[in-house]
Motif scaffolding. Sequence first.
Motif, PDB file in Angstrom:
ATOM      1  N   VAL A  86       0.100  -2.719  -5.864  1.00 28.66           N
ATOM      2  CA  VAL A  86       0.161  -1.663  -4.861  1.00 28.66           C
ATOM      3  C   VAL A  86      -1.201  -0.980  -4.799  1.00 28.66           C
ATOM      4  N   ALA A  87      -1.850  -1.002  -3.628  1.00 22.06           N
ATOM      5  CA  ALA A  87      -3.076  -0.237  -3.425  1.00 22.06           C
ATOM      6  C   ALA A  87      -2.691   1.193  -3.056  1.00 22.06           C
ATOM      7  N   VAL A  88      -3.433   2.160  -3.586  1.00 22.40           N
ATOM      8  CA  VAL A  88      -3.101   3.571  -3.392  1.00 22.40           C
ATOM      9  C   VAL A  88      -4.263   4.305  -2.745  1.00 22.40           C
ATOM     10  N   ASP A  89      -3.966   5.092  -1.713  1.00 25.55           N
ATOM     11  CA  ASP A  89      -4.935   6.056  -1.205  1.00 25.55           C
ATOM     12  C   ASP A  89      -4.282   7.427  -1.187  1.00 25.55           C
ATOM     13  N   VAL A  90      -5.096   8.479  -1.139  1.00 28.04           N
ATOM     14  CA  VAL A  90      -4.588   9.845  -1.255  1.00 28.04           C
ATOM     15  C   VAL A  90      -5.219  10.721  -0.180  1.00 28.04           C
ATOM     16  N   ILE A  91      -4.397  11.595   0.405  1.00 29.49           N
ATOM     17  CA  ILE A  91      -4.857  12.582   1.385  1.00 29.49           C
ATOM     18  C   ILE A  91      -4.416  13.957   0.911  1.00 29.49           C
ATOM     19  N   CYS A  92      -5.363  14.866   0.694  1.00 28.62           N
ATOM     20  CA  CYS A  92      -5.079  16.257   0.349  1.00 28.62           C
ATOM     21  C   CYS A  92      -5.265  17.125   1.585  1.00 28.62           C
ATOM     22  N   ILE A  93      -4.343  18.048   1.807  1.00 24.44           N
ATOM     23  CA  ILE A  93      -4.438  18.926   2.980  1.00 24.44           C
ATOM     24  C   ILE A  93      -4.304  20.379   2.555  1.00 24.44           C
ATOM     25  N   ASP A  94      -4.698  21.281   3.479  1.00 22.00           N
ATOM     26  CA  ASP A  94      -4.398  22.694   3.271  1.00 22.00           C
ATOM     27  C   ASP A  94      -3.106  23.039   4.004  1.00 22.00           C
TER      28      ASP A  94
ATOM     29  N   ARG B 217       0.827  -1.200   0.000  1.00 24.30           N
ATOM     30  CA  ARG B 217       0.000   0.000   0.000  1.00 24.30           C
ATOM     31  C   ARG B 217       0.863   1.253   0.000  1.00 24.30           C
ATOM     32  N   LEU B 218       0.424   2.230  -0.776  1.00 24.15           N
ATOM     33  CA  LEU B 218       1.053   3.543  -0.819  1.00 24.15           C
ATOM     34  C   LEU B 218       0.009   4.599  -0.476  1.00 24.15           C
ATOM     35  N   THR B 219       0.325   5.438   0.494  1.00 27.25           N
ATOM     36  CA  THR B 219      -0.458   6.639   0.754  1.00 27.25           C
ATOM     37  C   THR B 219       0.275   7.814   0.139  1.00 27.25           C
ATOM     38  N   VAL B 220      -0.409   8.574  -0.702  1.00 27.02           N
ATOM     39  CA  VAL B 220       0.143   9.823  -1.234  1.00 27.02           C
ATOM     40  C   VAL B 220      -0.502  10.956  -0.449  1.00 27.02           C
TER      41      VAL B 220
ATOM     42  N   ALA C  37      -2.511  24.457   6.717  1.00 25.65           N
ATOM     43  CA  ALA C  37      -2.535  24.240   8.168  1.00 25.65           C
ATOM     44  C   ALA C  37      -2.516  22.758   8.528  1.00 25.65           C
ATOM     45  N   GLY C  38      -2.603  21.891   7.534  1.00 24.45           N
ATOM     46  CA  GLY C  38      -2.609  20.456   7.798  1.00 24.45           C
ATOM     47  C   GLY C  38      -3.999  19.870   7.939  1.00 24.45           C
ATOM     48  N   THR C  39      -5.024  20.660   7.642  1.00 30.54           N
ATOM     49  CA  THR C  39      -6.391  20.145   7.681  1.00 30.54           C
ATOM     50  C   THR C  39      -6.668  19.321   6.435  1.00 30.54           C
ATOM     51  N   VAL C  40      -7.251  18.153   6.619  1.00 32.34           N
ATOM     52  CA  VAL C  40      -7.560  17.294   5.472  1.00 32.34           C
ATOM     53  C   VAL C  40      -8.734  17.910   4.704  1.00 32.34           C
ATOM     54  N   VAL C  41      -8.529  18.149   3.394  1.00 37.67           N
ATOM     55  CA  VAL C  41      -9.577  18.737   2.551  1.00 37.67           C
ATOM     56  C   VAL C  41     -10.021  17.775   1.452  1.00 37.67           C
ATOM     57  N   GLY C  42      -9.412  16.592   1.398  1.00 39.00           N
ATOM     58  CA  GLY C  42      -9.820  15.609   0.402  1.00 39.00           C
ATOM     59  C   GLY C  42      -9.216  14.258   0.700  1.00 39.00           C
ATOM     60  N   ARG C  43      -9.988  13.212   0.489  1.00 34.87           N
ATOM     61  CA  ARG C  43      -9.522  11.842   0.714  1.00 34.87           C
ATOM     62  C   ARG C  43      -9.983  10.947  -0.432  1.00 34.87           C
ATOM     63  N   ALA C  44      -9.166   9.983  -0.760  1.00 32.31           N
ATOM     64  CA  ALA C  44      -9.564   8.902  -1.662  1.00 32.31           C
ATOM     65  C   ALA C  44      -9.150   7.604  -1.007  1.00 32.31           C
ATOM     66  N   GLU C  45     -10.081   6.721  -0.799  1.00 30.28           N
ATOM     67  CA  GLU C  45      -9.812   5.457  -0.118  1.00 30.28           C
ATOM     68  C   GLU C  45      -8.929   4.560  -0.976  1.00 30.28           C
ATOM     69  N   PRO C  46      -8.276   3.577  -0.346  1.00 27.32           N
ATOM     70  CA  PRO C  46      -7.331   2.733  -1.094  1.00 27.32           C
ATOM     71  C   PRO C  46      -8.013   1.961  -2.208  1.00 27.32           C
ATOM     72  N   ARG C  47      -7.317   1.917  -3.344  1.00 33.34           N
ATOM     73  CA  ARG C  47      -7.798   1.151  -4.488  1.00 33.34           C
ATOM     74  C   ARG C  47      -6.599   0.481  -5.139  1.00 33.34           C
ATOM     75  N   GLY C  48      -6.763  -0.766  -5.526  1.00 34.02           N
ATOM     76  CA  GLY C  48      -5.672  -1.503  -6.148  1.00 34.02           C
ATOM     77  C   GLY C  48      -5.784  -1.512  -7.659  1.00 34.02           C
ATOM     78  N   PRO C  49      -4.837  -2.175  -8.332  1.00 39.74           N
ATOM     79  CA  PRO C  49      -4.789  -2.135  -9.787  1.00 39.74           C
ATOM     80  C   PRO C  49      -6.018  -2.768 -10.443  1.00 39.74           C
ATOM     81  N   ARG C  50      -6.653  -3.714  -9.817  1.00 35.42           N
ATOM     82  CA  ARG C  50      -7.811  -4.375 -10.438  1.00 35.42           C
ATOM     83  C   ARG C  50      -9.114  -3.645 -10.180  1.00 35.42           C
TER      84      ARG C  50
END
Length: 382
Positions: A357-365, A267-270, A367-380
């Motif tokens: 590799v399953a990938v999830d993404v966290i977007c922040i502003d 798993r990779l978190t971006v 100040a470090g506040t989370v403003v967007g999330r994408a849950e983990p998803r794999g290649p299939r």
Amino acid sequence: MAEAETGAKATGGRSAQLERTGLRHGWTTGACATAATTAAYTALLNGEFPDPVTIELPKGQRPAFALAAEELAADHAIAAVVKDAGDDPDVTHGALVRATVRALPPGSGVVFRAGPGVGTVTRPGLPLPVGEPAINPVPRQMMRDHIAAVAARHGGTGDVEIEISVDHGEEIARSTWNPRLGILGGLSILGTTGIVVPYSCSAWIDSIRRGVDVARAAGRRHVAGCTGSTSEKVAVAVHGLPQDALLDMGDFAGAVLKYLRRHPVDRLTVAGGFAKLSKLAAGHLDLHSARSQVDKGFLAALARRAGADEKLAEAVATANTGLETVQLCSARGVPLGDLVAAAARDTALGVLRGAPVAVDVICIDRAGTVVGRAEPRGPRER
């Protein structure tokens, strides 16, 4: 500062490079250590330090280095070179690299030691065994080759101990990846070509790769590629990841993804700022402001897809900053941050090309506040 004052003068090729780009190439710590070693061993055999000392780099270039210090005793010789990184913003620019060479009994070969300011490997996953001085394989081979050449010219056996040290190296190393990679006590002696190309960012990308190697060797199956220290803290808070699972990705999303494609983890978190990850969402792999820009038209199209009316979409398209676009949408209940995170995840999965590799993404502003999330998803699951 002139080249002679920083310890290196080039022969051939460098002036042409300066004319083409306006930027000077520099020399790696490995090249500097090789020059100092060559000078010290020459003096140990014939009593004279060559100054400047010329070495041959792996691709055939022959730079000459001025000596900044020299010392000759009955059982050892010391020579030092000041590193000139050219016009690259290298934290080791100006560092004094010393080589102490001592003769060993015939058959001993070449033995490397870490002197003050050079680190020691303490974790597996690097191209050197645990306990070894952090002198990378290519610089080691360069030094071996030059020791052999000096021995052939001056009647030596080529059996020596080489101790490399860097003045203030332990302090400088705090600004590098070394502590996180488990290289303790100082800097690494690096370089594959001997040449530092200004703004090539090769050292950063190499550190990303070594970070993946260390994480895998430690058994980490979940790593995070983070654009900066704030997003790193968020990734730790969200996922509880240890330090050796954190990759200082900076702007080099492509470097992380391409290396994980060949050396996968589960798993990779971006994690990163919204504006930077909006560039990844739009398909850019280099997130630096000089090489990619926030595409507000792309963001407006995402907002429309999520139900934004034309007035909101136009406000997004003409916003001053990327962060303003997500604020505008949030006020109207349009989850632009989540859409950007999902699109960034899709770009990442495309670069991974089916690697497991399953990938999830966290977007922040900022100040470090989370403003967007994408849950983990794999290649299939694309």
